[in-house]
Motif scaffolding. Structure first.
Motif, PDB file in Angstrom:
ATOM      1  N   SER A 141      35.356 101.910  59.321  1.00 25.83           N
ATOM      2  CA  SER A 141      34.410 100.845  59.621  1.00 25.83           C
ATOM      3  C   SER A 141      34.713  99.570  58.850  1.00 25.83           C
ATOM      4  N   ASP A 142      35.472  99.685  57.772  1.00 24.33           N
ATOM      5  CA  ASP A 142      35.840  98.502  57.003  1.00 24.33           C
ATOM      6  C   ASP A 142      36.669  97.527  57.845  1.00 24.33           C
ATOM      7  N   ARG A 143      37.364  98.021  58.857  1.00 25.60           N
ATOM      8  CA  ARG A 143      38.153  97.144  59.733  1.00 25.60           C
ATOM      9  C   ARG A 143      37.266  96.290  60.627  1.00 25.60           C
ATOM     10  N   TYR A 144      36.005  96.682  60.775  1.00 24.45           N
ATOM     11  CA  TYR A 144      35.123  96.072  61.756  1.00 24.45           C
ATOM     12  C   TYR A 144      34.043  95.214  61.095  1.00 24.45           C
ATOM     13  N   ARG A 145      34.303  94.818  59.854  1.00 24.22           N
ATOM     14  CA  ARG A 145      33.331  93.994  59.142  1.00 24.22           C
ATOM     15  C   ARG A 145      33.223  92.610  59.789  1.00 24.22           C
ATOM     16  N   PRO A 146      32.061  92.014  59.750  1.00 23.83           N
ATOM     17  CA  PRO A 146      31.905  90.677  60.350  1.00 23.83           C
ATOM     18  C   PRO A 146      32.854  89.639  59.772  1.00 23.83           C
ATOM     19  N   ILE A 147      33.223  89.790  58.504  1.00 22.84           N
ATOM     20  CA  ILE A 147      34.087  88.783  57.887  1.00 22.84           C
ATOM     21  C   ILE A 147      35.437  88.694  58.590  1.00 22.84           C
ATOM     22  N   THR A 148      35.842  89.744  59.319  1.00 20.41           N
ATOM     23  CA  THR A 148      37.118  89.687  60.032  1.00 20.41           C
ATOM     24  C   THR A 148      37.081  88.666  61.176  1.00 20.41           C
ATOM     25  N   LEU A 149      35.879  88.269  61.592  1.00 19.93           N
ATOM     26  CA  LEU A 149      35.770  87.253  62.638  1.00 19.93           C
ATOM     27  C   LEU A 149      35.971  85.845  62.094  1.00 19.93           C
ATOM     28  N   ASP A 150      35.930  85.707  60.782  1.00 16.75           N
ATOM     29  CA  ASP A 150      36.061  84.390  60.161  1.00 16.75           C
ATOM     30  C   ASP A 150      37.392  83.738  60.525  1.00 16.75           C
ATOM     31  N   ARG A 151      38.483  84.458  60.327  1.00 20.08           N
ATOM     32  CA  ARG A 151      39.804  83.906  60.632  1.00 20.08           C
ATOM     33  C   ARG A 151      39.956  83.627  62.125  1.00 20.08           C
ATOM     34  N   ILE A 152      39.460  84.539  62.957  1.00 23.93           N
ATOM     35  CA  ILE A 152      39.582  84.369  64.400  1.00 23.93           C
ATOM     36  C   ILE A 152      38.843  83.109  64.849  1.00 23.93           C
ATOM     37  N   ALA A 153      37.632  82.914  64.311  1.00 21.29           N
ATOM     38  CA  ALA A 153      36.836  81.755  64.693  1.00 21.29           C
ATOM     39  C   ALA A 153      37.534  80.448  64.332  1.00 21.29           C
ATOM     40  N   ARG A 154      38.252  80.440  63.211  1.00 21.61           N
ATOM     41  CA  ARG A 154      38.933  79.219  62.770  1.00 21.61           C
ATOM     42  C   ARG A 154      40.206  78.963  63.570  1.00 21.61           C
ATOM     43  N   LEU A 155      40.923  80.033  63.903  1.00 22.59           N
ATOM     44  CA  LEU A 155      42.164  79.873  64.665  1.00 22.59           C
ATOM     45  C   LEU A 155      41.915  79.539  66.136  1.00 22.59           C
ATOM     46  N   PHE A 156      40.779  80.002  66.661  1.00 21.93           N
ATOM     47  CA  PHE A 156      40.485  79.830  68.084  1.00 21.93           C
ATOM     48  C   PHE A 156      39.083  79.221  68.231  1.00 21.93           C
ATOM     49  N   PRO A 157      38.949  77.940  67.910  1.00 21.30           N
ATOM     50  CA  PRO A 157      37.621  77.319  67.867  1.00 21.30           C
ATOM     51  C   PRO A 157      36.925  77.218  69.217  1.00 21.30           C
ATOM     52  N   ASP A 158      37.658  77.390  70.315  1.00 20.44           N
ATOM     53  CA  ASP A 158      37.048  77.339  71.640  1.00 20.44           C
ATOM     54  C   ASP A 158      36.786  78.734  72.214  1.00 20.44           C
ATOM     55  N   LEU A 159      36.956  79.753  71.391  1.00 21.14           N
ATOM     56  CA  LEU A 159      36.702  81.133  71.802  1.00 21.14           C
ATOM     57  C   LEU A 159      35.344  81.565  71.266  1.00 21.14           C
ATOM     58  N   THR A 160      34.465  82.005  72.156  1.00 23.39           N
ATOM     59  CA  THR A 160      33.145  82.471  71.740  1.00 23.39           C
ATOM     60  C   THR A 160      33.233  83.916  71.256  1.00 23.39           C
ATOM     61  N   LEU A 161      32.742  84.171  70.049  1.00 24.69           N
ATOM     62  CA  LEU A 161      32.733  85.500  69.452  1.00 24.69           C
ATOM     63  C   LEU A 161      31.280  85.929  69.240  1.00 24.69           C
ATOM     64  N   ILE A 162      30.986  87.181  69.582  1.00 24.19           N
ATOM     65  CA  ILE A 162      29.654  87.738  69.359  1.00 24.19           C
ATOM     66  C   ILE A 162      29.794  88.970  68.478  1.00 24.19           C
ATOM     67  N   ALA A 163      29.147  88.943  67.325  1.00 21.61           N
ATOM     68  CA  ALA A 163      29.171  90.072  66.395  1.00 21.61           C
ATOM     69  C   ALA A 163      28.059  91.048  66.778  1.00 21.61           C
ATOM     70  N   ALA A 164      28.428  92.098  67.531  1.00 19.01           N
ATOM     71  CA  ALA A 164      27.438  93.105  67.905  1.00 19.01           C
ATOM     72  C   ALA A 164      26.874  93.765  66.658  1.00 19.01           C
ATOM     73  N   HIS A 165      25.579  93.967  66.647  1.00 19.94           N
ATOM     74  CA  HIS A 165      24.846  94.619  65.550  1.00 19.94           C
ATOM     75  C   HIS A 165      24.734  93.729  64.314  1.00 19.94           C
ATOM     76  N   MET A 166      25.343  92.546  64.344  1.00 17.73           N
ATOM     77  CA  MET A 166      25.322  91.648  63.182  1.00 17.73           C
ATOM     78  C   MET A 166      25.692  92.400  61.898  1.00 17.73           C
ATOM     79  N   GLY A 167      26.750  93.235  62.029  1.00 17.05           N
ATOM     80  CA  GLY A 167      27.263  93.937  60.861  1.00 17.05           C
ATOM     81  C   GLY A 167      26.472  95.151  60.444  1.00 17.05           C
ATOM     82  N   THR A 168      25.436  95.508  61.224  1.00 13.53           N
ATOM     83  CA  THR A 168      24.444  96.503  60.815  1.00 13.53           C
ATOM     84  C   THR A 168      23.869  96.101  59.458  1.00 13.53           C
TER      85      THR A 168
END
Length: 256
Positions: A141-168
């Motif tokens: 589950s450590d691979r699926y932490r919300p912080i992993t979306l941080d880099r993706i959001a910065r590299l792809f600013p026009d890509l919409t990301l939704i964090a399901a469960h908001m990290g629980t």
């Protein structure tokens, strides 16, 4: 408008009460007053049917069901993004990967998704399902932490990301931080809508921007009232403005 952004096409052979899942889902939507459901199918590993079944469900109920394609970034090629879009999918679902979501190996998939204007719903937080004796499974589950979306959001600013469960509950604050990116949202399924109002009033959690939150049930159709009613009670107890509540329940998702 009320939109559930997170619903799975459950396999009727496993969930025996659902012999005609799409019709039963729409009937449940009518009972709850939901307008649309974003439906994904993760396959046998998760007791779901797959993408082909989702496409057929959309064909049967095009005004009620929105198709979300399951993308297996460890098996498929980036061209699968375009293939899913061509079947009518309006978004993608990624879960249970063998690497962190922000691993270099997955970046070509995100580049394709950005070009195709397909939002991605990522499972974030603890991945349910206990370890089974004699059946090893490479899940962390450590691979699926919300912080992993941080880099993706910065590299792809026009890509919409939704964090399901908001990290629980485990990584909820991490999700709130990542949701400060303009292109990152969080869905309420599997934890946030079950938290008491007192949790959100604590100083460390009070910074959540509810305009970045979307309703997700992650439930079986006949149980959808549980997360739905829980979210409504929570927003009422927090005295959120009616306009904000309407955006959480569907307005924001409709725009996406």
């Amino acid at each position: 408008m009320i939109i559930d952004v997170h619903h799975h096409y459950s396999d009727g052979a496993y969930y025996t009460d659902y012999a005609d899942f799409p019709a039963q889902l729409v009937a449940a939507m009518d009972r709850y007053g939901w307008d649309r459901v974003c439906l994904n199918g993760l396959g046998a590993r998760y007791h779901n049917l797959g993408n082909a079944a989702v496409v057929k469900a959309v064909e049967r109920f095009p005004d009620r069901i929105i198709g979300i394609g399951h993308l297996d970034v460890d098996v498929e090629k980036p061209s699968q993004v375009d293939a899913l879009r061509d079947t009518g999918m309006r978004g993608l679902k990624i879960i249970g990967t063998l690497r962190r979501y922000d691993d270099d190996a997955y970046l070509p998939f995100y580049e394709r998704a950005q070009a195709a204007r397909l939002p991605i719903l990522f499972h974030t937080g603890f991945l349910g399902g206990e370890a089974k004796p004699g059946k090893p499974e490479d899940v962390s589950s450590d691979r699926y932490r919300p912080i992993t979306l941080d880099r993706i959001a910065r590299l792809f600013p026009d890509l919409t990301l939704i964090a399901a469960h908001m990290g629980t509950v485990i990584w909820f604050q991490e999700a709130v931080a990542v949701m400060t990116h303009p292109n990152v949202y969080g869905d309420t399924s599997g934890g946030p809508s079950d938290l008491p109002p007192e949790f959100y009033r604590q100083p460390q959690h009070a910074g959540i921007n509810w305009d970045k939150v979307v309703f997700g049930s992650d439930s079986l159709p006949n149980d959808g009232h549980i997360p739905f009613n829980g979210l409504q009670r929570l927003m009422g107890n927090l005295n959120l403005p009616s306009e904000t509540q309407a955006r959480v329940l569907g307005g924001t998702a409709a725009a996406l």
